[in-house]
Design a protein around this motif. Structure first.
Motif, short mmCIF file in Angstrom:
data_model
loop_
_atom_site.label_atom_id
_atom_site.label_comp_id
_atom_site.label_asym_id
_atom_site.label_seq_id
_atom_site.Cartn_x
_atom_site.Cartn_y
_atom_site.Cartn_z
N GLY A 1 0.85 -1.36 -0.06
CA GLY A 1 0.08 0.12 -0.11
C GLY A 1 1.04 1.21 0.04
O GLY A 1 0.55 2.08 -0.61
N MET A 2 2.07 1.37 0.77
CA MET A 2 2.66 2.38 0.78
C MET A 2 3.58 2.77 -0.52
O MET A 2 3.47 3.69 -1.03
CB MET A 2 3.98 2.13 1.72
N SER B 1 1.50 6.75 6.52
CA SER B 1 1.06 7.44 5.38
C SER B 1 1.54 8.96 5.83
O SER B 1 2.08 9.80 4.80
CB SER B 1 -0.35 7.45 4.97
N GLU C 1 -8.52 9.66 4.19
CA GLU C 1 -8.70 8.35 4.40
C GLU C 1 -10.18 8.43 5.21
O GLU C 1 -10.27 9.12 6.12
CB GLU C 1 -7.72 7.61 5.08
N ASP D 1 -7.81 7.11 0.14
CA ASP D 1 -7.18 5.84 0.79
C ASP D 1 -8.46 4.76 0.88
O ASP D 1 -9.28 5.19 1.50
CB ASP D 1 -6.40 5.82 1.95
N THR E 1 -8.68 1.55 1.53
CA THR E 1 -8.22 0.31 2.03
C THR E 1 -9.39 -0.26 3.08
O THR E 1 -9.85 -1.27 2.94
CB THR E 1 -6.90 0.37 3.05
N LEU E 2 -9.84 0.70 3.84
CA LEU E 2 -10.89 0.24 5.18
C LEU E 2 -12.17 -0.08 4.23
O LEU E 2 -12.64 -1.02 4.46
CB LEU E 2 -11.10 1.24 5.94
N SER F 1 -4.28 -0.50 -0.02
CA SER F 1 -3.35 -1.39 0.60
C SER F 1 -4.18 -2.87 0.55
O SER F 1 -5.28 -2.98 1.02
CB SER F 1 -3.09 -1.42 2.34
N LYS G 1 -4.91 -5.89 3.46
CA LYS G 1 -5.80 -6.02 4.36
C LYS G 1 -7.21 -6.82 3.70
O LYS G 1 -7.02 -8.09 3.53
CB LYS G 1 -6.22 -4.44 4.86
C1 LIG Z 1 -2.13 -0.86 5.99
C2 LIG Z 1 -2.33 0.43 5.27
C3 LIG Z 1 -1.71 1.10 4.34
C4 LIG Z 1 -0.31 0.64 4.00
O1 LIG Z 1 -0.42 -0.70 3.39
P1 LIG Z 1 0.80 -1.64 3.43
O2 LIG Z 1 0.35 -2.73 2.32
O3 LIG Z 1 1.13 -1.98 4.76
O4 LIG Z 1 2.08 -1.03 2.61
C5 LIG Z 1 -2.11 2.34 3.92
N1 LIG Z 1 -3.51 2.89 4.28
C6 LIG Z 1 -4.24 2.14 5.16
C7 LIG Z 1 -5.64 2.81 5.65
C8 LIG Z 1 -3.93 0.83 5.93
O5 LIG Z 1 -4.55 0.40 6.72
#
Ligand SMILES: *Cc1c(COP(=O)(O)O)cnc(C)c1O
Length: 399
Positions: free
Chosen positions: A94-95, A122, A162, A191, A193-194, A213, A216
């Motif tokens: 994700g980074m 981040s 985010e 972002d 991810t969640l 990312s 997750k």
């Molecule tokens: C884990 C996460 C990241 C970073 O992702 P990685 O795969 O660990 O590099 C970025 N944003 C959110 C919201 C995350 O939970």
């Protein structure tokens, strides 16, 4: 490689569930049904002329897995259709996706406006690495629209947020912030991810980029690390060039895990969110708790906003116990099933004490501002039964 429907034309627009299991499939001459895993660093050509044509971009073909691999392509195409994006660039983490975004958008002298409440690393990337390339980053409160307006009025190349924010789940008004960004020619990146594509599609809400990312929820079983950057077709060339030159490539094996993960993503995210809502509702009436944070609860300040821009409220619940850090630790240590780990989006529910782990480096003033109190515990609901999760939480409360 050829498309999956050699003799049959592809079906027209399909629903999310269908796209999650069928889009992006490329069947080889072996006619396999499940997506193969192409563990090969390079690809061969039939003639020198063909090689020259593929290198020149005059003919389609895979060249080298730093920037093109069939398994990675299936994952990218499938995730792009789910997020409503023209293209997806899969990255090693994700980074790496966030850094690719910065490299695609920013140049020396630019300014970034970002939410204060981001994944910790981040914040470090924006605050520590951007200044090295002559880019300044200013942070604002995620749920303060006036603060966004004021900061964006100063001119910015990129805005980044985010939502819901981790761990106390403030909600940003994405369409409103997107309008403010558009007014000043700022590109907005979210972002995702969640929420994942199941519960929010940032591009449909007006964002220019979605970054996430895959570690997750996309993996969903806590095995592999990866990420993705998504956007409209006018941005694809810059993103692909970044991959070709800088090389933060996602491995084919990880891509294969993620693309299979996408097939069950909707079922997993919906089930965990349904369980989370049931648990949050019960926690809201517990006398042991000073505060429960979950955007699905009607008294959460971002509830209406979350309902308007998300399909469901996610699986993250935070709550504040009386007794500060000691109370929080005693609670966690008395549970027997829930995993004490910062990971989220796993089949197994997890507990973490943000104050002393994920957010330990945040200054006391920032912690107070962000609601990260010593008594705060974050629960991320997985796929166990609601009854067993509640029973384990009861063990904590009894302590
Ligand atoms: C884990 C996460 C990241 C970073 O992702 P990685 O795969 O660990 O590099 C970025 N944003 C959110 C919201 C995350 O939970």
């Amino acid at each position: 490689m050829s498309s999956s429907s050699k003799s049959r034309p592809p079906a027209a627009a399909q629903d999310f569930s269908t796209r999650a299991v069928r889009s992006g499939v490329q069947t080889s001459n072996f006619q396999e049904h499940s997506e193969p895993l192409f563990l090969t660093s390079s690809f061969i050509f039939n003639t020198a002329e063909e090689a020259a044509q593929v290198f020149a971009g005059e003919r389609e073909g895979y060249v080298y897995s730093r920037y093109t691999n069939p398994t990675v392509s299936v994952f990218e195409q499938r995730l792009a259709t789910l997020e409503g994006a023209d293209f997806c660039l899969a990255t090693a983490s994700g980074m790496a996706a966030l850094w690719a975004l910065c490299m695609c958008v920013l140049k020396p002298g630019d300014r970034v406006v970002a939410s204060r409440y981001l994944f910790g690393t981040s914040v470090a990337l924006l605050a520590k690495y951007l200044p090295r390339m002559g880019v300044q980053c200013d942070f604002v409160d995620l749920d303060d629209l006036q603060a966004w307006e004021k900061a964006l009025d100063g001119g910015a190349a990129l805005a980044f947020l985010e939502t819901p924010a981790n761990p106390v789940l403030q909600i940003a008004d994405v369409p409103a912030i997107a309008r403010l960004c558009e007014r000043g020619g700022t590109q907005l990146a979210v972002d995702n991810t969640l929420p994942t594509a199941v519960q929010m599609r940032p591009l449909e809400l007006g964002a220019d980029w979605s970054v996430l990312s895959a570690t997750k929820w996309l993996d969903g079983q806590g095995r592999c690390v990866g990420g993705a950057l998504l956007g409209s077709s006018d941005k694809e060339e810059a993103a692909r060039e970044h991959m070709r030159i800088i090389g933060p490539t996602l491995g084919a094996f990880e891509a294969w895990i993620f693309l299979k993960g996408l097939e069950t993503l909707e079922l997993r995210v919906q089930k965990a969110s349904e369980t989370a809502l049931l648990i949050a509702t019960q926690l809201a009436s517990r006398p042991e708790l000073e505060q429960v944070y979950y955007p699905g609860l009607p008294d959460h300040p971002g509830h209406a906003l979350a309902a308007s821009q998300m399909d469901g409220f996610g699986a993250v619940i935070s709550f504040r116990l009386s007794g500060g850090r000691e109370g929080a630790w005693r609670f966690m240590d008395a549970t027997r099933m829930l995993s004490i780990t910062p990971n989220l989006g796993d089949t197994r529910s997890t507990l973490v004490h943000p104050d002393t782990t994920t957010h330990r480096l945040v200054s006391p003033e920032e912690k107070e501002r962000a609601g990260i109190a010593p008594g705060l515990v974050r629960l991320v609901v997985g796929l166990e039964s609601e009854r067993d999760i509640m029973a384990d939480l009861e063990r904590g409360f009894a302590a």
